[in-house]
Write a protein that holds these residues in place. Structure first.
Motif, PDB file in Angstrom:
ATOM      1  N   SER A   1      12.437   8.324 -10.955  1.00  0.00           N
ATOM      2  CA  SER A   1      11.730   8.310  -9.970  1.00  0.00           C
ATOM      3  C   SER A   1      12.264   7.939  -8.611  1.00  0.00           C
ATOM      4  O   SER A   1      12.144   8.534  -7.535  1.00  0.00           O
ATOM      5  N   PHE A   2      13.105   6.966  -8.656  1.00  0.00           N
ATOM      6  CA  PHE A   2      13.838   5.881  -7.741  1.00  0.00           C
ATOM      7  C   PHE A   2      14.901   6.955  -7.095  1.00  0.00           C
ATOM      8  O   PHE A   2      14.792   7.157  -5.598  1.00  0.00           O
ATOM      9  N   ARG A   3      15.717   7.753  -7.831  1.00  0.00           N
ATOM     10  CA  ARG A   3      16.833   8.263  -7.358  1.00  0.00           C
ATOM     11  C   ARG A   3      16.429   9.503  -6.824  1.00  0.00           C
ATOM     12  O   ARG A   3      17.236  10.264  -6.167  1.00  0.00           O
ATOM     13  N   GLU A   4      15.234  10.038  -6.926  1.00  0.00           N
ATOM     14  CA  GLU A   4      14.943  11.427  -6.739  1.00  0.00           C
ATOM     15  C   GLU A   4      14.897  11.829  -5.210  1.00  0.00           C
ATOM     16  O   GLU A   4      14.811  13.012  -4.624  1.00  0.00           O
TER      17      GLU A   4
ATOM     18  N   GLN B   1      11.743   2.710  -3.502  1.00  0.00           N
ATOM     19  CA  GLN B   1      12.543   3.806  -2.167  1.00  0.00           C
ATOM     20  C   GLN B   1      12.169   3.005  -0.869  1.00  0.00           C
ATOM     21  O   GLN B   1      12.969   2.997   0.091  1.00  0.00           O
ATOM     22  N   ALA B   2      10.920   2.426  -0.853  1.00  0.00           N
ATOM     23  CA  ALA B   2      10.406   1.950   0.354  1.00  0.00           C
ATOM     24  C   ALA B   2      11.158   0.531   0.571  1.00  0.00           C
ATOM     25  O   ALA B   2      11.617   0.115   1.608  1.00  0.00           O
ATOM     26  N   VAL B   3      11.304  -0.262  -0.505  1.00  0.00           N
ATOM     27  CA  VAL B   3      11.794  -1.586  -0.525  1.00  0.00           C
ATOM     28  C   VAL B   3      13.404  -1.548  -0.481  1.00  0.00           C
ATOM     29  O   VAL B   3      13.887  -2.593   0.377  1.00  0.00           O
TER      30      VAL B   3
ATOM     31  N   PRO C   1       0.834  -1.397  -0.010  1.00  0.00           N
ATOM     32  CA  PRO C   1      -0.112  -0.019   0.015  1.00  0.00           C
ATOM     33  C   PRO C   1       0.808   1.254   0.084  1.00  0.00           C
ATOM     34  O   PRO C   1       1.324   1.957   1.152  1.00  0.00           O
ATOM     35  N   ILE C   2       1.115   1.663  -1.173  1.00  0.00           N
ATOM     36  CA  ILE C   2       2.295   2.734  -1.295  1.00  0.00           C
ATOM     37  C   ILE C   2       1.647   4.189  -1.685  1.00  0.00           C
ATOM     38  O   ILE C   2       2.001   5.076  -1.338  1.00  0.00           O
TER      39      ILE C   2
ATOM     40  N   ALA D   1      23.169   7.203  -2.838  1.00  0.00           N
ATOM     41  CA  ALA D   1      22.403   7.643  -3.841  1.00  0.00           C
ATOM     42  C   ALA D   1      22.415   6.489  -4.802  1.00  0.00           C
ATOM     43  O   ALA D   1      21.458   6.466  -5.918  1.00  0.00           O
ATOM     44  N   SER D   2      23.708   6.084  -5.212  1.00  0.00           N
ATOM     45  CA  SER D   2      23.763   5.415  -6.527  1.00  0.00           C
ATOM     46  C   SER D   2      23.589   3.735  -6.529  1.00  0.00           C
ATOM     47  O   SER D   2      23.712   3.157  -7.479  1.00  0.00           O
TER      48      SER D   2
END
Length: 405
Positions: free
Chosen positions: A355-358, A328-330, A254-255, A369-370
């Motif tokens: 989207s993931f890196r922002e 980002q959550a996982v 549930p994101i 971050a990488s």
């Protein structure tokens, strides 16, 4: 012999396997080599596997005794020069799955080479219709094996969703619905020749296993979005199933805050914003999918995205946003070496990565971050089939008595 009729194994002593411990590891090495290379002498096996001659002698003697191996009839009388072969070299693997547009069943040799493929297009959404189609292609595959004189060593059913419980049921499936369903039992009722020896495997786990092997990576998170949202976690080369078989159920994470209710009963699941049916509908391609199938609709989506068509772009970028936030959550909890992105998502992995890196950590000079690496899958639409065959082979060489008969 009736394919996979469990009664055909009753004469074999399965309660007393030929090996355990180190000898089992030696047996696996030896049998794996024979599957790939065919008849081989003991000396060649020693050189190829790195096992000493005494270890080879002990293992091969026992495998000959129980009927897993056979000596070539026309070989030299010198035991060291006598080629050994799998007695079950002509056995085959049957694998079945529901792809984006078809129910399919394949027949492959033990080394994974595909011998035959049978398919039926599907346009039905109900459980019964899909099960009927699967039973049709399964019967064709089993009939092919029977006509060719190929005993069936393994039948694997690939499903979307999770596999849990005893007996195992499929849960949270995009094709069969969110409620538990015993797909193996349903198919056995329709195809009695299946018997009891059927393995149900999440397609995402099979694909993740194959992609990890191809990349040489033993810790990865896999996800795709063609048939439904599929995901799997591989840790040290093995799938992480979790305490209840529900690990890596990213479709029902549930994101989305205050999101709409999912068919599973939760609100804001990733499936409500990134499932392929949702992306296709928002992009205005639902009629195309109904007329020509999901694969055609997703290909058209990619064409429209390349052309920067507004509706398609909005639909996909909204999905990519939530896929990235899910990662980002996982990712911090799992710390995979690689996130492998399959299906049409893999061709758009840059949008997911953006989207993931922002919202990644900046500590350590931005080093965190990488990581992890995001990579597009490389094996194409057959990745799950390839992985399922490799897993079936692994089960068989680890339990060689399954190859007797």
């Amino acid at each position: 012999m009736t394919p996979l009729d469990s009664s055909s194994h009753e004469s074999h002593d399965f309660e007393h396997p030929p090996f355990d411990g180190a000898r089992l590891q030696h047996s696996v090495l030896l049998l794996d080599y024979l599957v790939d290379h065919g008849p081989t002498t003991r000396s060649e096996l020693s050189a190829a596997t790195g096992l000493g001659r005494s270890a080879i002698a002990a293992v091969t003697a026992r495998l000959l005794e129980v009927g897993v191996l056979a000596e070539e009839a026309d070989a030299s009388s010198d035991g060291r020069a006598t080629p050994l072969a799998l007695a079950a070299a002509n056995h085959v693997l049957v694998t079945t799955a529901i792809t984006a547009d078809d129910a399919i069943a394949t027949v492959a040799s033990l080394d994974g080479a595909e011998l035959a493929r049978f398919g039926e297009p599907h346009s039905v959404a109900d459980r019964g219709g899909l099960l009927e189609l699967l039973s049709v292609v399964l019967r064709r595959a089993l009939s092919y094996a029977d006509r060719g004189g190929f005993p069936v060593a393994d039948v694997t059913l690939l499903v979307d969703g999770s596999v849990a419980g005893t007996p195992e049921v499929v849960v949270g499936s995009g094709r069969f619905g969110p409620e538990p369903i015993d797909v193996a039992a349903e198919l056995r009722a329709r195809v009695p020749a299946l018997g009891d020896t059927v393995t149900v495997v999440p397609a995402a786990i099979a694909a993740a296993t194959a992609e990890g092997d191809a990349l040489g990576v033993r810790d990865l998170l896999y996800l795709d979005g063609d048939t439904a949202i599929g995901s799997a976690i591989i840790v040290d080369g093995r799938p992480l199933r979790g305490g209840h078989g529900l690990a890596a159920s990213l479709a029902h994470l549930p994101i989305v805050p205050s999101g709409r209710r999912c068919e599973c009963g939760q609100r804001g699941c990733l499936a409500t914003v990134a499932d392929p049916s949702q992306v296709i509908e928002r992009a205005g391609l639902a009629r195309l999918e109904a007329d020509r199938g999901r694969t055609a609709a997703l290909e058209e989506l990619l064409v429209r995205l390349e052309a920067s068509e507004d509706r398609a772009t909005w639909s996909w970028l909204d999905a990519a946003l939530w896929i990235g936030r899910t990662l980002q959550a996982v990712a911090p909890a799992l710390d995979p070496a690689v996130v492998v992105v399959g299906g049409y998502w893999g061709r758009l992995v840059g949008d997911i990565e953006k989207s993931f890196r922002e919202n990644r950590p900046t500590i350590g000079g931005g080093v965190l971050a990488s990581v992890p690496l995001l990579a597009a899958a490389t094996l194409g639409s057959d990745a799950a089939l390839v992985g399922a065959r490799r897993q079936a082979r692994g089960r068989l060489v680890a339990e060689p008595m399954l190859l007797v008969g």
